[in-house]
Design a protein around this motif. Structure first.
Motif, mmCIF file in Angstrom:
data_model
loop_
_atom_site.group_PDB
_atom_site.id
_atom_site.type_symbol
_atom_site.label_atom_id
_atom_site.label_comp_id
_atom_site.label_asym_id
_atom_site.label_seq_id
_atom_site.Cartn_x
_atom_site.Cartn_y
_atom_site.Cartn_z
ATOM 1 N N ASN A 1 2.375 12.409 9.481
ATOM 2 C CA ASN A 1 1.341 11.656 10.186
ATOM 3 C C ASN A 1 1.979 10.640 11.129
ATOM 4 O OD1 ASN A 1 -0.869 12.868 8.749
ATOM 5 N ND2 ASN A 1 -0.298 11.607 6.996
ATOM 6 N N ASN B 1 1.286 7.360 12.820
ATOM 7 C CA ASN B 1 0.335 6.267 12.675
ATOM 8 C C ASN B 1 0.345 5.299 13.856
ATOM 9 O OD1 ASN B 1 -0.523 7.152 10.108
ATOM 10 N ND2 ASN B 1 1.298 6.248 9.190
ATOM 11 N N ASN B 2 1.478 5.204 14.530
ATOM 12 C CA ASN B 2 1.543 4.265 15.648
ATOM 13 C C ASN B 2 2.797 4.542 16.463
ATOM 14 O OD1 ASN B 2 0.560 2.126 17.177
ATOM 15 N ND2 ASN B 2 1.775 0.615 16.088
ATOM 16 N N VAL C 1 -4.076 8.549 16.310
ATOM 17 C CA VAL C 1 -3.469 8.931 15.026
ATOM 18 C C VAL C 1 -3.486 10.452 14.913
ATOM 19 C CG1 VAL C 1 -3.653 8.782 12.531
ATOM 20 C CG2 VAL C 1 -4.157 6.781 13.943
#
Length: 226
Positions: free
Chosen positions: A140, A142-143, A184
């Motif tokens: 993932n 996330n930022n 995201v």
């Protein structure tokens, strides 16, 4: 009879922000404040205009719209050439086709994010697919701050300290930048070839254009092949 005086104003802030895209082009984030003179005329459009020469005027593909509330304005100027100087100013277009231009700022896209960029990644605790010779995991994003890495992938090793590790990158990864905002995103990464019946430790990684590699945090996971 004298023509009415245009008392509008559009002030563009000298301080801007930037984002380095996957392909090395630059996005600029510009801000400012404006006040329209309703007695002068009806504003049909407003935004920022930019160019490589001083005092740019509105033409084709050299403007960006603005977002914000009331008189505050933020504009995202995307996919600019790196190592270039751009001139930017706010504008109003009146319903009669005339224009008002505010102050001009000068911005260089010769930027370096090596000390300010950041990325936050994590690996999900459940594997997407486990076989005898490969494991597919889910990572993932996330930022992403300041700069888009050129490579995303998974690092894996039989050692928990990731010595003697291998990496597999994500093929045909599409950039996830949209007007200065990072969405995201989850994606699958395959670790192969692996030994059957063996435990492996996993963590995500990214690589930047200057070949700097980071793991994007401390997220790890452990899985065993069948």
């Amino acid at each position: 009879m004298n023509s009415p005086t245009d008392n509008s104003n559009f002030t563009t802030n000298a301080t801007t922000d930037f984002f380095i895209n996957f392909d090395g082009t630059i996005n600029l984030i510009v801000s400012g404040a404006f006040q329209e003179d309703s007695d002068y005329g009806t504003v049909a459009d407003r935004g920022f205009v930019y160019g490589t020469s001083s005092n740019p005027i509105v033409s084709i593909n050299n403007t960006t719209g603005i977002s914000g509330s009331n008189s505050d304005a933020t504009g995202y100027i995307e996919n600019l050439t790196s190592d270039q100087t751009y001139f930017i100013r706010g504008y109003f277009e009146y319903s009669d086709g005339s224009y008002f231009y505010g102050n001009e700022i000068e911005v260089s896209t010769d930027v370096d994010a090596s000390t300010s960029r950041n990325v936050t990644l994590d690996i999900e605790s459940s594997a997407f697919l486990i076989q005898t010779d490969f494991i597919t995991v889910t990572l993932n994003i996330n930022n992403v701050v300041k700069e888009m890495p050129i490579e995303f992938g998974v690092e894996y090793s039989v050692n928990s300290d990731f010595t003697s590790s291998s990496t597999n990158s994500i093929d045909n990864f599409d950039g996830i930048h949209n007007e200065g905002t990072i969405v995201v995103t989850s994606y699958s990464a395959v670790a192969e070839p692996l030994m059957s019946g063996t435990q492996y430790h996993f963590r995500p990684y990214v690589k930047y254009t200057d070949n700097t590699v980071t793991n994007g945090g401390t997220s790890t996971a452990t899985f065993s092949t069948n």
